[in-house]
Write an enzyme that holds these catalytic residues in place. Sequence first.
Site, PDB file in Angstrom:
ATOM      1  N   ASP A   1       0.845  -1.201   0.000  1.00  0.00           N
ATOM      2  CA  ASP A   1       0.000   0.000   0.000  1.00  0.00           C
ATOM      3  C   ASP A   1       0.875   1.243   0.000  1.00  0.00           C
ATOM      4  O   ASP A   1       1.806   1.342   0.821  1.00  0.00           O
ATOM      5  CB  ASP A   1      -0.852   0.052   1.280  1.00  0.00           C
ATOM      6  CG  ASP A   1      -2.102  -0.808   1.188  1.00  0.00           C
ATOM      7  OD1 ASP A   1      -2.286  -1.482   0.162  1.00  0.00           O
ATOM      8  OD2 ASP A   1      -2.887  -0.789   2.156  1.00  0.00           O
TER       9      ASP A   1
ATOM     10  N   LYS B   1      -8.133   0.802  -5.134  1.00  0.00           N
ATOM     11  CA  LYS B   1      -9.361   0.258  -4.531  1.00  0.00           C
ATOM     12  C   LYS B   1     -10.594   1.039  -4.943  1.00  0.00           C
ATOM     13  O   LYS B   1     -10.565   2.263  -5.011  1.00  0.00           O
ATOM     14  CB  LYS B   1      -9.258   0.324  -3.004  1.00  0.00           C
ATOM     15  CG  LYS B   1      -8.225  -0.621  -2.385  1.00  0.00           C
ATOM     16  CD  LYS B   1      -8.293  -0.531  -0.874  1.00  0.00           C
ATOM     17  CE  LYS B   1      -7.104  -1.166  -0.182  1.00  0.00           C
ATOM     18  NZ  LYS B   1      -7.063  -2.629  -0.268  1.00  0.00           N
TER      19      LYS B   1
ATOM     20  N   GLY C   1      -5.548  -2.670   8.681  1.00  0.00           N
ATOM     21  CA  GLY C   1      -5.226  -1.501   9.496  1.00  0.00           C
ATOM     22  C   GLY C   1      -5.057  -1.806  10.967  1.00  0.00           C
ATOM     23  O   GLY C   1      -5.004  -0.887  11.783  1.00  0.00           O
TER      24      GLY C   1
ATOM     25  N   GLY D   1      -3.648  -7.229   8.003  1.00  0.00           N
ATOM     26  CA  GLY D   1      -3.004  -7.361   9.306  1.00  0.00           C
ATOM     27  C   GLY D   1      -1.583  -7.886   9.261  1.00  0.00           C
ATOM     28  O   GLY D   1      -0.961  -8.070  10.300  1.00  0.00           O
TER      29      GLY D   1
END
EC number: 4.3.3.6
Lengths: 336, 198
Positions: free
Chosen positions: A30, A87, A159, A256
Site C-alpha cells: 500500500d 481500490k 489496518g 493485518g
Amino acid sequence: MKINLEELKFGTELIKRGFAKMQKGGVIMDVTNAEQAAIAEEAGAVAVMALHKVPADIRATGGVARMADPKKIQEIIDAVTIPVMAKCRIGHIAEARALEALGVDMIDESEVLTPADVFFHIDKRKFVVPFVCGARSLGEAVRRIWEGAAMIRTKGEAGTGNVVEAVKHMRLINRAIFELQKMNEEKIYITAENYAYRYAELASRVREEMGLEKVSRNDVVFEEYTLGEIIDGIYEILLEIRELGRLPVVNFAAGGVATPADAALMMQLGADGVFVGSGIFKSSNPPEYAKAIVEAVQHYDEPEVIAEVSKGLGEAMKGLDVFKLSEEERLQTRGL
Amino acid sequence: MRVTVVGVQGDVEEHVLATKRALKNLKIDGEVVATRRKGVVSKSDAVILPGGESTTISKLIFSDGIADEILQLAEEGKPVMGTCAGLILLSKYGDEQVEKTDTKLLGLLDAKVKRNAFGRQRESFQVSLDVKHVGKFEAVFIRAPAIVEVGKDVEVLATLENFIVAAKQKNVLGLAFHPELTNDTRIHEFFLKIGECQ
C-alpha cells in the site's frame, strides 16, 4: 506479422487470471504517494496499491472512505514501472470504471472502503481490467470468482497490524477445500445452492414484503443471471476446486500482515503472496521494512533468513487488538 | 533430463506443469523442479525464467547467486528460456524503464528490450501468432515487453508489427508472451529439443 486489430482479444479470463499469476511469490504494498511507490519498487514489490490513506489512517479518521483521488493515482502510475492497483468501494461500478479509465492494472473491490452496495458486488466479467476481492470463507471466495475476480485475498482485519484474522480466513478457506475434496457431486451441488443463495436475498426480501411467492431457479436475481444459472456456475467452480485442491485463481494473504515473520507465516499457510497495507509505511523504517518483507516471502521456509531479516528493524506498526473492536469497527464483515 | 524453473517470483508452477506435459509428449524421461535457492540450477540440463516482475526477479536472483548459475549453464550450451519478465532478464540491453529501476540483466541474448511495450494491463491481449519452427500459436501478452533490436547472431522467431516477440540465440530462447498459460506445449517441446540441435 502485421496486427489485424480484430484478431486481438482483450480482457479474456486467461489474460486477467494470467496477470494475477505473474504476481505470485510477491509482495504488494500500500502506498499513498509517488515517493512511497518508489520505495516499494526499489525494495522489490511486485505491485503497489495506490491509496488516499493507508487502512490504519482510514480507521483513525472515520467517515466514508472512497476511491482515492485520481490525481494521486496518476502520480503513482507515473512514478513506477511495476503494476499499480487501486481500490474501489464494494459494488461501486462507477468508481471501478473510472479506475479502469485511468489505466490502473488491477482493481481491488475492497471492504477497506465504505461499501456502496449492501446487496451486490460488481459483475467483474464486464470489465477488461482484472479484479482482486477479499474473502473470509470459501463461500465468499467462490462468489467473487463466479463474479469474475481474477485474484482472491483474505480479508483479515485491515489496518490493525494484527495477523490473527488473516490466519483465520486462510484456515477457514483451506479447511473448506479439504472438506470439498471428500464430497460427491450431489453434496457439492447442495453447497453450491447454499453459496448462491446470497444473490437471491434482495429479491427474496422484496417478495416477502409484498406477499409474493418465493424466489425460484428461473428468476433473474443479479444482473442478467437467474438463480439457477448462478448455482450451476458456482457448482462448476466448486468441482474445479475439488479437482485442483486449491482455488482456481491466485490467493494472497492480506489484512493485518505487519512483520516479515507474519508474511512468512501466511506463505506457510499456503498463500501465493502477500499484501502489506499499513505495515510498511507505519513502521519506523519503511525502506528496510519493505525489503525485509520481500526477503521473508521469498525465503518463507528458511527460518534463519526470517531471523536475519527481522534483526534491528525498529518498531513495527503499533497494532490493535482485533477482539476489542466493535462490530461496526470490523471491516471484514462488509461484503458477503 | 532435469529441468529447473527459477522460482523466486512469478508464474513458476505454470511452467513446471507445462514442462512436465512437454516431456511426456516427447517421451523424454525427466523431472522438473522449481527452486528459490542456489545450488539447483547448476545441476540442471535446462533452465526456465518465468513471467513475473522483472525488477523483483532480478533483485532476488542476483542477490542469491542464482544468476551466476544461469550464466554458467548457458555457457555450457544448455537450453535457457525466458518468458516475458524472463525475456527482459535474458537480454543484453534494456530501455529507460530498465535503467531507471537499475534492473540487472543477464545479457545472454544480444537484444535490446522495451518493457511494457504494448501498454498497461488493459492493453494486454492474446493473438494467434506465427512462430517459426512451431507454427500458429495462441500467444498471451500480459504487460508484455518486446525486442526492438537484435544482434546478427540472433534468430528472429516471431514478430508483431515492428516488434520482435520471440527470438533465439543458439541455446537461449526468449519470448515476450506466455506459452505456459495455455495448454499448448509445442513451444516448451521446441525448447527442450534445443539441446539436441546444438
